[in-house]
Design an enzyme around this catalytic site. Sequence first.
Site, PDB file in Angstrom:
ATOM      1  N   HIS A 139       0.849  -1.120  -0.023  1.00 53.86           N
ATOM      2  CA  HIS A 139      -0.136   0.352  -0.282  1.00 53.86           C
ATOM      3  C   HIS A 139       0.658   0.723  -0.099  1.00 53.86           C
ATOM      4  CE1 HIS A 139      -3.600   2.593   1.311  1.00 53.86           C
ATOM      5  NE2 HIS A 139      -2.180   3.298   1.741  1.00 53.86           N
ATOM      6  N   GLU A 140       1.929   1.667   1.094  1.00 54.65           N
ATOM      7  CA  GLU A 140       2.784   2.608   1.021  1.00 54.65           C
ATOM      8  C   GLU A 140       3.775   2.483  -0.382  1.00 54.65           C
ATOM      9  OE1 GLU A 140       1.740   4.279   2.844  1.00 54.65           O
ATOM     10  OE2 GLU A 140       0.768   2.698   4.620  1.00 54.65           O
ATOM     11  N   HIS A 143       1.302   4.464  -3.014  1.00 52.36           N
ATOM     12  CA  HIS A 143       1.557   5.945  -2.774  1.00 52.36           C
ATOM     13  C   HIS A 143       2.901   6.329  -3.321  1.00 52.36           C
ATOM     14  CE1 HIS A 143      -1.627   6.807   0.127  1.00 52.36           C
ATOM     15  NE2 HIS A 143      -1.283   5.922   1.113  1.00 52.36           N
ATOM     16  N   GLU A 215      -6.246   6.912  -1.084  1.00 53.61           N
ATOM     17  CA  GLU A 215      -6.397   5.450  -0.031  1.00 53.61           C
ATOM     18  C   GLU A 215      -7.021   4.517  -1.040  1.00 53.61           C
ATOM     19  OE1 GLU A 215      -4.877   4.993   2.555  1.00 53.61           O
ATOM     20  OE2 GLU A 215      -4.107   6.866   2.230  1.00 53.61           O
TER      21      GLU A 215
END
EC number: 3.4.24.-
Length: 284
Positions: A139-140, A143, A215
């Site tokens: 997930h990071e 980003h 997100e």
Amino acid sequence: MMRILLFLATNAAVLIVFNIILSLTGIRGQDAMGLLIMAALFGFTGSIISLLMSKRSALAATGAEVIEQPRNDTERWLLQTVHSQAEKAGLPKPDVAIYHSNDVNAFATGASKNNSLVAVSTALLNNMTRDEAEGVLAHEISHIKNGDMVTMTLLQGVLNTFVIFAARMIARMVANNRSSEESNSGIYFLVAMVLEVVFGFLASMIAMWFSRFREFRADAGSAELAGKQKMIAALKRLQAIHEPQEMDGKLAAFAINGKRGGFTSLFLSHPPLEKRIEALETSK
């Protein structure tokens, strides 16, 4: 590409509003253009400085320690996993750090894809399985891949510019309608300050709406990098542990957690966990 389109579209909207205000108020374009340039200078300067200092500020704020040489199996696994995911995403290897916190969380930051940081809390490493943690790390990395730090900087700069410009244009119009020139200056600054607070409040809602949208994209990116089930498992683990607290300051925008609320949900950087889980479960 998307962040460039967003930047251009938002600036186009600002210019449209700019011309509407000019036509309604009759203020000379030359004066208004000077104000717009000043507003942009102030609006973007803070955002850009914040972006350039984001990595150093994040390390200082959390007390995170960058892993230079792994000291144990956990650090070795963490470093290898982040670097492997970054390579899979076509990114340079980011710095990896661990910070002490009782909150199960992680975040990504940095001024560019070539100068990024992924940090995880000790609580996350202690409370999640490696599969779940892998979903969070992906997930990071997403980003970073999506350029979210730069995108948010551009958006915040445009919003700041609009807040300053609109507040001062309206304040100038109100002050010019006063018969007493002596009180014009005081009226102008009073109205400008009040409107900057009001418009800043509305701008925050826009920024947080975009953050929540981002997100969902990072969750989808995690599903591609690590597998959908790992990301779902990570979000369910967060639910099982507790509804995590929002991180302070700008770090919240790039963290993994989120909590829900009524009207206050408009000012949260993350969607409710159940909505994120539902979006992943119903995705192809």
